[in-house]
Design an enzyme around this catalytic site. Structure first.
Site, short mmCIF file in Angstrom:
data_model
loop_
_atom_site.label_atom_id
_atom_site.label_comp_id
_atom_site.label_asym_id
_atom_site.label_seq_id
_atom_site.Cartn_x
_atom_site.Cartn_y
_atom_site.Cartn_z
N ASP A 49 86.42 -147.23 -63.37
CA ASP A 49 86.80 -148.04 -64.53
C ASP A 49 87.57 -147.20 -65.54
OD1 ASP A 49 86.18 -150.72 -66.11
OD2 ASP A 49 85.97 -149.04 -67.51
N TYR A 54 92.54 -144.92 -72.38
CA TYR A 54 91.78 -143.69 -72.10
C TYR A 54 92.68 -142.48 -71.83
CZ TYR A 54 87.96 -147.11 -71.37
OH TYR A 54 87.07 -148.14 -71.49
N LYS A 79 92.85 -151.64 -67.94
CA LYS A 79 92.83 -152.67 -69.00
C LYS A 79 94.12 -152.62 -69.81
CE LYS A 79 87.91 -151.51 -69.39
NZ LYS A 79 87.80 -150.05 -69.24
N HIS A 112 91.49 -155.82 -72.82
CA HIS A 112 90.52 -154.87 -73.35
C HIS A 112 89.66 -155.47 -74.48
CE1 HIS A 112 89.95 -150.24 -73.47
NE2 HIS A 112 88.85 -150.82 -73.86
N LEU A 194 74.15 -146.62 -70.88
CA LEU A 194 73.09 -145.67 -71.26
C LEU A 194 73.00 -145.56 -72.78
CD1 LEU A 194 74.15 -142.87 -68.71
CD2 LEU A 194 72.54 -144.77 -68.33
N ILE A 232 78.74 -149.23 -65.21
CA ILE A 232 79.75 -148.18 -65.04
C ILE A 232 79.44 -146.95 -65.89
CG2 ILE A 232 81.67 -149.63 -64.25
CD1 ILE A 232 82.51 -149.96 -67.22
N LYS A 234 79.17 -143.20 -67.35
CA LYS A 234 80.15 -142.10 -67.40
C LYS A 234 79.43 -140.76 -67.51
CE LYS A 234 82.24 -139.22 -70.55
NZ LYS A 234 81.85 -138.60 -71.82
N SER A 235 79.97 -139.75 -66.87
CA SER A 235 79.56 -138.37 -67.12
C SER A 235 80.67 -137.45 -66.63
CB SER A 235 78.25 -138.03 -66.37
OG SER A 235 77.95 -136.66 -66.57
N VAL A 236 80.74 -136.25 -67.20
CA VAL A 236 81.68 -135.26 -66.66
C VAL A 236 80.94 -134.19 -65.86
CG1 VAL A 236 83.57 -135.45 -68.32
CG2 VAL A 236 81.62 -133.99 -68.87
N ARG A 240 75.08 -134.78 -62.86
CA ARG A 240 74.76 -136.09 -63.45
C ARG A 240 75.54 -137.20 -62.74
NH1 ARG A 240 74.94 -134.66 -69.91
NH2 ARG A 240 73.02 -133.43 -69.96
N ASN A 244 73.40 -140.06 -61.07
CA ASN A 244 73.51 -141.44 -61.56
C ASN A 244 73.79 -142.44 -60.43
OD1 ASN A 244 73.13 -140.41 -64.11
ND2 ASN A 244 75.21 -140.79 -64.84
P1 NAD Z 1 77.51 -144.46 -71.26
O1 NAD Z 1 76.41 -145.35 -71.74
O2 NAD Z 1 77.92 -144.49 -69.84
O3 NAD Z 1 77.07 -143.00 -71.70
C1 NAD Z 1 77.79 -141.87 -71.30
C2 NAD Z 1 77.12 -140.63 -71.90
O4 NAD Z 1 75.77 -140.56 -71.46
C3 NAD Z 1 77.75 -139.35 -71.40
O5 NAD Z 1 78.84 -138.98 -72.22
C4 NAD Z 1 76.60 -138.36 -71.49
O6 NAD Z 1 76.52 -137.92 -72.82
C5 NAD Z 1 75.43 -139.21 -71.18
N1 NAD Z 1 74.97 -139.14 -69.77
C6 NAD Z 1 75.47 -139.79 -68.68
N2 NAD Z 1 74.71 -139.54 -67.59
C7 NAD Z 1 73.73 -138.71 -67.99
C8 NAD Z 1 72.64 -138.10 -67.32
N3 NAD Z 1 72.41 -138.31 -66.04
N4 NAD Z 1 71.83 -137.28 -68.06
C9 NAD Z 1 72.03 -137.07 -69.37
N5 NAD Z 1 73.04 -137.64 -70.06
C10 NAD Z 1 73.88 -138.45 -69.38
O7 NAD Z 1 78.74 -144.70 -72.25
P2 NAD Z 1 80.31 -145.02 -72.12
O8 NAD Z 1 81.04 -143.93 -71.44
O9 NAD Z 1 80.77 -145.39 -73.48
O10 NAD Z 1 80.36 -146.34 -71.21
C11 NAD Z 1 80.58 -146.29 -69.82
C12 NAD Z 1 81.97 -146.77 -69.45
O11 NAD Z 1 82.20 -148.08 -69.95
C13 NAD Z 1 83.11 -145.97 -70.10
O12 NAD Z 1 83.28 -144.72 -69.51
C14 NAD Z 1 84.25 -146.93 -69.92
O13 NAD Z 1 84.73 -146.90 -68.59
C15 NAD Z 1 83.58 -148.25 -70.23
N6 NAD Z 1 83.73 -148.66 -71.65
C16 NAD Z 1 84.41 -149.81 -71.91
C17 NAD Z 1 84.59 -150.24 -73.22
C18 NAD Z 1 85.35 -151.51 -73.48
O14 NAD Z 1 85.65 -151.80 -74.64
N7 NAD Z 1 85.67 -152.28 -72.46
C19 NAD Z 1 84.06 -149.50 -74.29
C20 NAD Z 1 83.36 -148.33 -74.00
C21 NAD Z 1 83.19 -147.93 -72.69
#
Ligand code: NAD
Length: 281
Positions: A49, A54, A79, A112, A194, A232, A234-236, A240, A244
């Site tokens: 996604d 982004y 998007k 979006h 999360l 969906i 996210k992590s880098v 993780r 996940n």
């Molecule tokens: P998320 O809830 O997925 O949280 C990501 C954060 O959680 C990471 O940066 C890290 O700090 C932590 N994390 C992830 N896995 C972990 C683990 N196993 N252990 C410890 N910490 C962990 O938040 P997000 O990235 O905002 O949302 C996910 C995805 O949703 C985005 O990457 C994007 O693709 C989408 N998104 C869409 C919109 C929209 O307006 N449509 C807005 C925000 C995000």
């Protein structure tokens, strides 16, 4: 929700299917994105996604191509950004996204944000429908739409978006919107699943994780899956990203589901789509 197929994928209202667990890449820098998406694809994710906003579509596309996976096996979502709403500008923005992705078709294209004050989401969606009719996009959907925006969209175009990707996590579980989606045949997709990391240290989540022998992140992702969401995270971090995805080998019981659902206090992390009107990049 019993069949393994239902846990792994969702059949959309246009007959296409989407992997239920995807990899989100918001705020993953271009420098990190190709490696992170490559790690996700190796770990088993088949749904990525991204968004024009982004700034990492190029790296996402490179990782998909470099994976060697057949194109049909990877589900790619992007998007159209707020500044590009409007019929012609959406067609132009789509071509720019596809150039960056380096792919010849897109699985799912989303609006979006609705930006209701601008009154352009209907014509924007008509452009998405045109691209779908041309075979450039397999499915079309929306993000951050409130029920009243969905109603206008469907009444004006006669098309029901396949998904609505919205902020959704245990503190903001969107029960009313999920009921609207169920009635209309729209799949619910959870962003910030999360709580952008903020829910991982919550004592109730930690307690369920301890009982299940899983991590808090795995418990939250499993909660989404059992609720029926597309999710969906996210992590880098490679460990993780891999962890996940390890959410298909356990199940939350009714009391564990409700322990997590009871965290809902209506706390949004992001903006309210009814008033959000930002078009910067
Ligand atoms: P998320 O809830 O997925 O949280 C990501 C954060 O959680 C990471 O940066 C890290 O700090 C932590 N994390 C992830 N896995 C972990 C683990 N196993 N252990 C410890 N910490 C962990 O938040 P997000 O990235 O905002 O949302 C996910 C995805 O949703 C985005 O990457 C994007 O693709 C989408 N998104 C869409 C919109 C929209 O307006 N449509 C807005 C925000 C995000």
């Amino acid at each position: 929700m019993a069949a393994e197929d239902d846990l792994r994928s969702v059949t959309l209202n246009d007959g296409n299917s989407i992997p239920r667990l995807g990899f989100g890449v918001y705020k993953i820098s271009p420098a990190d994105a190709e490696r992170a998406v490559g790690t996700a694809l190796e770990a088993g994710y088949r749904h990525i996604d991204t968004a024009a906003l982004y700034g990492n579509e190029r790296e996402v596309g490179r990782a998909v191509t470099a994976s060697g996976l057949p194109r049909r096996e990877v589900y790619v979502v992007t998007k159209v950004w707020n500044a590009d709403q409007g019929y012609d500008s959406t067609l132009t923005a789509f071509e720019a996204s596809m150039d960056r992705l380096g792919l010849d078709y897109l699985d799912l294209y989303l609006i979006h944000w609705p930006l209701p004050a601008r009154g352009k989401f209907v014509e924007t969606f008509r452009a998405l429908a045109h691209l779908r009719d041309q075979g450039r996009i397999r499915s079309i959907g929306v993000s951050n739409f409130a029920p009243e925006h969905l109603e206008v969209l469907i009444d004006s175009t006669g098309i029901v978006p396949v998904v609505n990707q919205v902020e959704l996590h245990p503190r903001f579980s969107q029960a009313e919107l999920r009921a609207v989606h169920a009635r209309l045949g729209i799949a619910t997709e959870a962003w910030a699943p999360l709580g952008q990391g903020s829910l991982l240290a919550h004592p109730s989540v930690a307690e369920v994780a301890r009982r299940c022998g899983k991590t808090p992140a795995q418990v939250l992702i499993r909660w989404h899956i059992q609720l029926g969401n597309i999710v969906i995270p996210k992590s880098v971090h490679p460990e993780r990203i891999v962890g996940n995805f390890e959410v298909f080998d356990f199940e939350l019981g009714a009391s564990e589901m409700s322990a997590i659902s009871s965290l809902d206090d209506g706390a949004r992390l992001g903006p309210d789509p009814r008033v959000f009107d930002y078009t910067g990049r």
